[in-house]
Design a protein around this motif. Structure first.
Motif, PDB file in Angstrom:
ATOM      1  N   UNK A  36       0.800  -1.217   0.000  1.00 39.35           N
ATOM      2  CA  UNK A  36       0.000   0.000   0.000  1.00 39.35           C
ATOM      3  C   UNK A  36       0.835   1.271   0.000  1.00 39.35           C
ATOM      4  N   UNK A  37       2.146   1.163   0.213  1.00 42.29           N
ATOM      5  CA  UNK A  37       2.970   2.367   0.388  1.00 42.29           C
ATOM      6  C   UNK A  37       4.360   2.090  -0.197  1.00 42.29           C
ATOM      7  N   UNK A  38       4.476   2.013  -1.510  1.00 46.98           N
ATOM      8  CA  UNK A  38       5.701   1.494  -2.121  1.00 46.98           C
ATOM      9  C   UNK A  38       6.776   2.516  -2.454  1.00 46.98           C
ATOM     10  N   UNK A  39       6.480   3.818  -2.439  1.00 51.00           N
ATOM     11  CA  UNK A  39       7.330   4.739  -3.181  1.00 51.00           C
ATOM     12  C   UNK A  39       8.584   5.206  -2.454  1.00 51.00           C
ATOM     13  N   UNK A  40       8.618   5.165  -1.105  1.00 49.33           N
ATOM     14  CA  UNK A  40       9.789   5.693  -0.413  1.00 49.33           C
ATOM     15  C   UNK A  40      11.064   4.938  -0.782  1.00 49.33           C
ATOM     16  N   UNK A  41      10.992   3.629  -0.817  1.00 49.86           N
ATOM     17  CA  UNK A  41      12.167   2.859  -1.225  1.00 49.86           C
ATOM     18  C   UNK A  41      12.332   2.809  -2.733  1.00 49.86           C
ATOM     19  N   UNK A  42      11.214   2.755  -3.450  1.00 53.53           N
ATOM     20  CA  UNK A  42      11.255   2.532  -4.889  1.00 53.53           C
ATOM     21  C   UNK A  42      11.711   3.756  -5.671  1.00 53.53           C
ATOM     22  N   UNK A  43      11.326   4.951  -5.225  1.00 46.28           N
ATOM     23  CA  UNK A  43      11.662   6.154  -5.972  1.00 46.28           C
ATOM     24  C   UNK A  43      13.146   6.289  -6.276  1.00 46.28           C
ATOM     25  N   UNK A  44      14.012   6.223  -5.256  1.00 48.19           N
ATOM     26  CA  UNK A  44      15.449   6.333  -5.536  1.00 48.19           C
ATOM     27  C   UNK A  44      15.973   5.240  -6.460  1.00 48.19           C
ATOM     28  N   UNK A  45      15.571   3.985  -6.234  1.00 53.60           N
ATOM     29  CA  UNK A  45      16.045   2.892  -7.082  1.00 53.60           C
ATOM     30  C   UNK A  45      15.617   3.118  -8.526  1.00 53.60           C
ATOM     31  N   UNK A  46      14.376   3.577  -8.732  1.00 52.25           N
ATOM     32  CA  UNK A  46      13.891   3.845 -10.084  1.00 52.25           C
ATOM     33  C   UNK A  46      14.709   4.940 -10.750  1.00 52.25           C
ATOM     34  N   UNK A  47      15.099   5.956  -9.974  1.00 50.55           N
ATOM     35  CA  UNK A  47      15.902   7.014 -10.587  1.00 50.55           C
ATOM     36  C   UNK A  47      17.339   6.561 -10.839  1.00 50.55           C
ATOM     37  N   UNK A  48      17.889   5.688 -10.006  1.00 51.14           N
ATOM     38  CA  UNK A  48      19.203   5.131 -10.330  1.00 51.14           C
ATOM     39  C   UNK A  48      19.152   4.448 -11.703  1.00 51.14           C
ATOM     40  N   UNK A  49      18.051   3.726 -11.955  1.00 45.02           N
ATOM     41  CA  UNK A  49      17.912   2.930 -13.182  1.00 45.02           C
ATOM     42  C   UNK A  49      17.386   3.734 -14.370  1.00 45.02           C
ATOM     43  N   UNK A  50      17.107   5.022 -14.197  1.00 44.55           N
ATOM     44  CA  UNK A  50      16.521   5.835 -15.265  1.00 44.55           C
ATOM     45  C   UNK A  50      15.205   5.264 -15.769  1.00 44.55           C
ATOM     46  N   UNK A  68       8.716   7.776 -22.938  1.00 48.27           N
ATOM     47  CA  UNK A  68       9.821   7.595 -22.006  1.00 48.27           C
ATOM     48  C   UNK A  68      11.129   7.327 -22.759  1.00 48.27           C
ATOM     49  N   UNK A  69      11.025   6.749 -23.938  1.00 50.01           N
ATOM     50  CA  UNK A  69      12.222   6.397 -24.711  1.00 50.01           C
ATOM     51  C   UNK A  69      13.015   7.630 -25.130  1.00 50.01           C
ATOM     52  N   UNK A  70      12.345   8.774 -25.141  1.00 47.31           N
ATOM     53  CA  UNK A  70      13.000  10.004 -25.605  1.00 47.31           C
ATOM     54  C   UNK A  70      13.134  11.028 -24.480  1.00 47.31           C
ATOM     55  N   UNK A  71      13.041  10.571 -23.236  1.00 51.29           N
ATOM     56  CA  UNK A  71      13.103  11.466 -22.078  1.00 51.29           C
ATOM     57  C   UNK A  71      14.492  11.414 -21.449  1.00 51.29           C
ATOM     58  N   UNK A  72      15.067  12.573 -21.197  1.00 52.49           N
ATOM     59  CA  UNK A  72      16.420  12.631 -20.643  1.00 52.49           C
ATOM     60  C   UNK A  72      16.444  12.139 -19.208  1.00 52.49           C
ATOM     61  N   UNK A  73      17.501  11.423 -18.817  1.00 55.54           N
ATOM     62  CA  UNK A  73      17.662  11.029 -17.412  1.00 55.54           C
ATOM     63  C   UNK A  73      17.769  12.253 -16.509  1.00 55.54           C
ATOM     64  N   UNK A  74      17.426  12.078 -15.251  1.00 52.55           N
ATOM     65  CA  UNK A  74      17.623  13.143 -14.277  1.00 52.55           C
ATOM     66  C   UNK A  74      19.111  13.433 -14.159  1.00 52.55           C
ATOM     67  N   UNK A  75      19.535  14.674 -14.396  1.00 51.29           N
ATOM     68  CA  UNK A  75      20.961  14.971 -14.284  1.00 51.29           C
ATOM     69  C   UNK A  75      21.405  15.048 -12.835  1.00 51.29           C
TER      70      UNK A  75
END
Length: 491
Positions: free
Chosen positions: A255-269, A481-488
């Motif tokens: 029910x509350x997935x984003x605190x751990x997932x957000x950083x990992x998702x951004x590491x992976x672009x 998403x295929x044409x979206x720049x990664x977070x710098x």
């Protein structure tokens, strides 16, 4: 024939989404959410983006000299966040809203004390925030309310011309996530989920290290929100327990997935050029802890003891990405155990992990380790830093921070610690929200990331209800998403 079928499905979905977007949705009970989530048809077909709507990945809104902010919800999150906003440059708190007048008065008093200006107060009605939007016309709104209110409040804010910034999760059903995405694209307003953990010192450092290629090609991540919160059940009339407890009783999943997932998702672009969530399986443990806590701490005839808690004490979900990577996501707000977000990212040349902060790898282990006698390749492992042992501890952290601290933390870390909020991460997050609006820059987290990370909730409910059957993630970007720049690595 297949192409015609896909076009037909897309048109039907487009009509359904458009119809839903016109609804004035009221908050729905947790049981209703669960019923909808478990009954939602699984499909990877998405409706075409309506004419006049724009893709919001990398979107830049016009720069705002002084960002006029209104805050909805002034409890455990809203009050401290409002205080932090009074210390952010180029920001003015113009309005505060809550169901309870004592909270708006307390918050307005604080803002006046900190800034010399008293914000307008709105309270005593579930729709008081609408009046605030109409009268004040704020540039941005911070939303700190119960989960079931998030989606509609985001939509209402954007419809009234304000950028929306909402606490996690962004929404609790796939349908509402699409409504939020479609509204952002149509109104051309930012809608960012306030995932504060992405601004933690270690999370920023790991992002910096991953961007430098220090652990090679990424393979696997682990994310969690393990935080024992049974005591919230004692907030029976006001506060988190008064509404959150019903979710534990009437839903079953992560029910509350984003605190751990957000950083990992951004590491992976994820959703930013390199990769995308593909499918997920989810399993829940038995639901025992909440009922046991209620029996121990409340009278036998108390409402919590009359409740049938169905949500498993711990949920484990596994995501497979389109590039083949895996991410484990766990959630447990019930078990008596230490706080943990996992925060693990593994690559071909090393691994970074949290709780405690530790690293190991060919490029990040700091010095030759001890030779491992009898270990195949022992000399080679030793020469590469002894990566069979974690580099960890307070002295190790000092070395890590000295070498790899994120530039954003170097810039804001000291003032962030002074202004507080989970070690400073809340202040850095709010600072960046205002900075991006002030400069007309893209947000660090776009609407699609908020939707994807939040989608784990409803998709896990469906997977659990189907014995762990795989669930397909919707592509809220419609392929962009295929044409979206990664977070710098923001300076």
């Amino acid at each position: 024939m297949k192409a015609m079928l896909k076009r037909t499905i897309a048109l039907l979905l487009g009509a359904a989404v458009a119809a839903v977007a016109q609804e004035a949705k009221s908050p729905v009970p947790a049981q209703t959410m669960h019923t909808e989530n478990t009954a939602t048809a699984q499909t990877d077909a998405v409706a075409p983006r309506p004419e006049g709507s724009v893709y919001m990945g990398g979107f830049r809104a016009p720069a705002i000299e002084t960002v006029r902010v209104a805050v909805i919800g002034l409890g455990e999150r809203g009050y401290p966040q409002t205080w932090q906003l009074t210390h952010v440059p180029n920001c003015e708190v113009v309005g505060v809203c809550d169901l309870y007048g004592d909270l708006t008065a307390k918050t307005a008093d604080m803002v006046q004390k900190e800034t010399g200006k008293r914000p307008a107060e709105y309270h005593s009605s579930k729709t008081a925030y609408i009046k605030m939007l109409e009268e004040l016309k704020p540039d941005a709104v911070i939303i700190n309310t119960s989960w079931e209110m998030h989606a509609q409040m985001c939509i209402d804010c954007m419809e009234h011309g304000a950028h929306a910034f909402v606490e996690v999760p962004m929404a609790t059903t796939i349908r509402d996530l699409w409504r939020v995405v479609d509204t952002a694209e149509r109104t051309k307003k930012h809608c960012m989920m306030l995932e504060n953990v992405n601004y933690g010192r270690d999370e920023l450092m790991f992002l910096n290290m991953v961007r430098q290629g220090l652990i090679g090609e990424l393979l696997h991540g682990e994310a969690a929100y393990i935080h024992e919160l049974r005591m919230q059940m004692k907030s029976e009339e006001r506060g988190c327990g008064s509404w959150r407890t019903y979710h534990y009783a009437e839903r079953n999943g992560n029910l509350y997935p984003t605190h751990g997932l957000g950083p990992v998702a951004q590491y992976m672009n994820i959703a930013r050029g390199d990769d995308m969530f593909d499918r997920m399986v989810s399993f829940s443990s038995p639901a025992l802890g909440r009922a046991a806590y209620a029996k121990k701490n409340f009278p036998a005839d108390h409402k919590w003891n009359k409740m049938n808690f169905t949500c498993g004490d711990i949920n484990t979900s596994i995501i497979k990405t389109k590039a083949g990577r895996t991410i484990m996501v766990q959630w447990d707000e019930t078990s008596p155990r230490p706080y943990d977000r996992k925060n693990l990212i593994q690559g071909t040349e090393g691994t970074l992990a949290g709780f405690p902060t530790r690293i190991a790898g060919e490029k990040v282990s700091p010095a030759p380790g001890k030779a491992e006698n009898g270990q195949p390749g022992g000399a080679e492992i030793s020469h590469n830093g002894g990566y069979h042992e974690w580099f960890q501890g307070k002295e190790a952290e000092k070395v890590m921070y000295a070498k790899w601290d994120h530039p954003l933390y170097k810039r804001l870390g000291e003032v962030a610690k002074k202004n507080g909020g989970h070690g400073g991460m809340d202040y850095i997050m709010l600072y960046r929200v205002i900075e991006c609006l002030h400069k007309g820059e893209p947000m660090d987290q776009n609407v699609y990331e908020g939707a994807l990370w939040s989608a784990v909730g409803p998709l896990s409910e469906k997977s659990v209800s189907e014995g762990g059957a795989p669930q397909v993630f919707p592509d809220f970007t419609r392929g962009d998403w295929k044409h979206t720049a990664p977070l710098p690595v923001v300076e």
